[in-house]
Design an enzyme around this catalytic site. Structure first.
Site, mmCIF file in Angstrom:
data_model
loop_
_atom_site.group_PDB
_atom_site.id
_atom_site.type_symbol
_atom_site.label_atom_id
_atom_site.label_comp_id
_atom_site.label_asym_id
_atom_site.label_seq_id
_atom_site.Cartn_x
_atom_site.Cartn_y
_atom_site.Cartn_z
ATOM 1 N N HIS A 196 0.973 -1.088 -0.022
ATOM 2 C CA HIS A 196 0.010 0.268 0.009
ATOM 3 C C HIS A 196 0.973 1.088 0.044
ATOM 4 O O HIS A 196 1.677 1.245 0.984
ATOM 5 C CB HIS A 196 -1.103 0.042 1.150
ATOM 6 C CG HIS A 196 -1.976 -0.901 1.394
ATOM 7 N ND1 HIS A 196 -2.978 -0.917 2.236
ATOM 8 C CD2 HIS A 196 -2.222 -2.003 0.492
ATOM 9 C CE1 HIS A 196 -3.788 -1.889 1.918
ATOM 10 N NE2 HIS A 196 -3.325 -2.625 0.862
ATOM 11 N N TYR B 180 -8.876 5.158 7.811
ATOM 12 C CA TYR B 180 -9.144 5.366 9.251
ATOM 13 C C TYR B 180 -10.161 6.533 9.595
ATOM 14 O O TYR B 180 -10.186 7.566 8.886
ATOM 15 C CB TYR B 180 -7.781 6.064 10.026
ATOM 16 C CG TYR B 180 -6.593 5.136 9.961
ATOM 17 C CD1 TYR B 180 -6.507 4.559 11.410
ATOM 18 C CD2 TYR B 180 -5.779 4.830 9.253
ATOM 19 C CE1 TYR B 180 -5.436 3.710 11.772
ATOM 20 C CE2 TYR B 180 -4.749 3.741 9.248
ATOM 21 C CZ TYR B 180 -4.553 3.336 10.786
ATOM 22 O OH TYR B 180 -3.424 2.247 11.019
ATOM 23 N N PRO C 237 -3.188 -0.372 19.082
ATOM 24 C CA PRO C 237 -2.839 -0.645 17.685
ATOM 25 C C PRO C 237 -3.225 0.559 16.584
ATOM 26 O O PRO C 237 -2.804 0.273 15.321
ATOM 27 C CB PRO C 237 -3.821 -1.599 17.375
ATOM 28 C CG PRO C 237 -4.874 -1.615 18.471
ATOM 29 C CD PRO C 237 -4.284 -0.943 19.611
ATOM 30 N N LYS D 159 1.989 -0.188 15.258
ATOM 31 C CA LYS D 159 3.540 -0.324 15.307
ATOM 32 C C LYS D 159 3.874 -1.521 16.238
ATOM 33 O O LYS D 159 5.071 -1.676 16.104
ATOM 34 C CB LYS D 159 3.820 0.963 16.273
ATOM 35 C CG LYS D 159 3.842 2.091 15.398
ATOM 36 C CD LYS D 159 5.119 2.207 14.670
ATOM 37 C CE LYS D 159 5.097 3.295 13.371
ATOM 38 N NZ LYS D 159 4.693 2.628 12.000
ATOM 39 N N TYR E 238 4.582 6.108 9.774
ATOM 40 C CA TYR E 238 3.645 5.209 9.379
ATOM 41 C C TYR E 238 4.561 4.180 8.727
ATOM 42 O O TYR E 238 4.481 2.915 8.995
ATOM 43 C CB TYR E 238 2.462 5.725 8.518
ATOM 44 C CG TYR E 238 1.385 4.632 8.779
ATOM 45 C CD1 TYR E 238 0.092 4.882 9.806
ATOM 46 C CD2 TYR E 238 1.103 3.634 7.890
ATOM 47 C CE1 TYR E 238 -0.749 4.159 9.853
ATOM 48 C CE2 TYR E 238 0.327 2.760 8.218
ATOM 49 C CZ TYR E 238 -0.866 2.913 9.090
ATOM 50 O OH TYR E 238 -1.795 1.978 9.132
#
Ligand code: RFL
Ligand code: PHB
Length: 416
Positions: free
Chosen positions: A79, A208, A300, A304, A392
């Site tokens: 992604h 998200y 979560p 990570k 990220y």
């Protein structure tokens, strides 16, 4: 009745066959260092446990360089961005463009663990599943010991070092004498209800979602399986949620003004996870080294936890290799300090993502407007997007792959 089998000897005794223990065992193997892995669950349980899904660029590169990236290259989903949704609109953050080509890979922790167990078995080095009554002792002596019972036989493994890779509820951290660890902890007033559904993902990338009714997350495991999460109260009972109620809430929170929503399908797994931030420092006592969830937990939201487990064991493998090659304890001495620098940055990032996206019980109108302003800033400022993107996909590693004898490898080009 159990019988005593006597003693065995190894260089590194590893407690726990999760991502941390298995990755460490393989890194040591590649450097000619002997280990014994002791796991208290059975193999199927360890593989079937549904958990992480997102691997940082560095974790992918590490697995590939270790020669265990075949499954990842064939079945992992690369992604190059992620969506942040609020006010009914999705905003894409382009990782690859912002970070010079870096990405994340969606590949279930189940698959990672399965691939690593296969690799371990191929090395023929010892891996005990279903070990009972696992204990560690003599931690501040030159020869710490792991004791356990396996198929009715008592085992006593004398080690140079013990790696405590036994997760948050393991035995290694509690074996450190009281008063030596400093605990930093924050619990959140919510949890995540997670499902796996037999439904094709309706987006190529994660979404998200910030919503008045609470946070929601769209993820996936394969071209046929969608993984979704909902913010719920921390002590929520899964029995309270029928499949219909789950889908209704998912669709209410996730559907955007342009009509995007997750595809609905049969729910094949559902569970509730509490959320906490936790650090135990230092990550070492004598000859016991803690790694992964045994030393720290992150909520979560930043994806990570498993990635931190991988970076801890890379540092530990490097320190152990330096010890065996040069008798230098310098890297072992600074193991905890080096790991904790990364751990605290991941803690900060996970806390920030969590408080940015969840409904915080009792929050004021001021808090709410500040959260929306933060989201507006994040999705309109290149600087803010870059900050999210670089964290990220993963901050640079503390230790070069070459320091554990690895060379970067290109993806495996062979199809399916
Ligand atoms: P693990 O995976 O808990 O493995 C520890 C192993 O030790 C065994 N064990 C013992 N063995 C012997 N004797 C004892 N007394 C023992 N006690 C325990 C256990 O059976 C187990 O096999 O820890 P490790 O290796 O440190 O790995 C950490 C990760 O599992 C964890 O951080 C991630 O799952 C967190 N996480 C995520 N991490 C990511 O990097 N990306 C993600 O996308 C992501 N998503 C998630 C997550 C965790 C979640 N939950 C369920 C907590 C999503 C969720 C919902
Ligand atoms: C997952 O796919 O399970 C997942 C993805 C992103 C997260 C957490 C979990 O932040």
């Amino acid at each position: 009745m159990s019988v005593v089998s006597g003693f065995s000897r190894t260089q590194v005794g590893i407690v726990g066959a999760g991502p941390a223990g298995l990755l460490l065992g393989h890194l040591l193997h590649l450097n000619g260092i002997d280990s014994v892995i002791v796991e208290n669950r059975d193999r199927e349980y360890v593989i079937d446990r549904v958990r992480a899904g997102v691997l940082e660029q560095g974790t992918v590169d590490l697995m590939r360089a270790m020669g265990v990236g075949g499954g990842l290259d064939r079945r992992g989903l690369r992604h190059e961005g992620v969506h942040i949704s609020f006010g009914g609109r999705r905003h894409r953050i382009d990782f690859a463009e912002l970070t010079g080509g870096k990405a994340i890979t969606v590949y279930g922790q189940n698959e990672v663990v399965r691939d690593l167990i296969d690799a371990r078995i191929e090395t023929t080095r010892p891996l005990y599943f279903n070990a009972q009554d696992v204990r560690v002792s003599a931690l501040d002596s030159p020869m710490p010991v792991i004791r356990f019972r396996h198929e009715g036989v008592e085992h006593d493994v004398q080690c140079d070092f013990i790696a405590g890779c036994d997760g948050f509820h393991g035995v290694c951290r509690p074996s450190i004498p009281e008063g030596l660890l400093t605990i930093y902890e924050r619990t959140y007033p919510f949890g995540w209800l997670g499902i796996l559904a037999e439904a094709a993902p309706s987006s190529d990338e994660l979404v998200y979602t910030h919503h008045d009714r609470g946070f929601a997350l769209f993820s996936m495991r394969s071209p046929a399986i969608t993984r979704l999460y909902l913010q719920v109260p921390p002590d929520e009972s899964i029995e309270r949620w029928s499949d219909e109620a789950i889908w209704e809430e998912m669709l209410t929170r996730m559907t955007t003004a342009d009509g995007w929503k997750p595809n609905v399908g049969r729910i094949v797994q559902k569970s509730v996870t509490p959320m906490r931030s936790f650090v135990a420092a230092p990550m070492r006592h004598g000859r016991l080294f803690l790694a992964g969830d045994a030393a720290h937990i992150v909520p979560p939201t930043g994806a990570k936890g498993m990635n931190l487990a991988a970076s801890d064991v890379l540092v530990l493998a490097h320190a152990l290799k330096a010890f065996y090659e040069t008798a230098s304890e310098e890297w072992l001495e600074c193991y905890s300090t080096v790991c904790l620098r990364r751990v605290w940055k991941a803690q900060r990032f996970s806390w920030w993502m969590t408080t940015l996206l969840h409904q915080l019980p009792g929050e004021s109108r001021f808090d709410r407007q500040r959260q929306l302003a933060d989201l507006d800033y994040l999705t309109n400022s290149r600087a803010a997007m870059l900050s999210l993107a670089e964290q990220y996909v993963g901050l640079p590693s503390e230790v070069l792959f070459t320091s554990v004898g690895l060379q970067p490898r290109l993806p495996d080009p062979s199809p399916g």
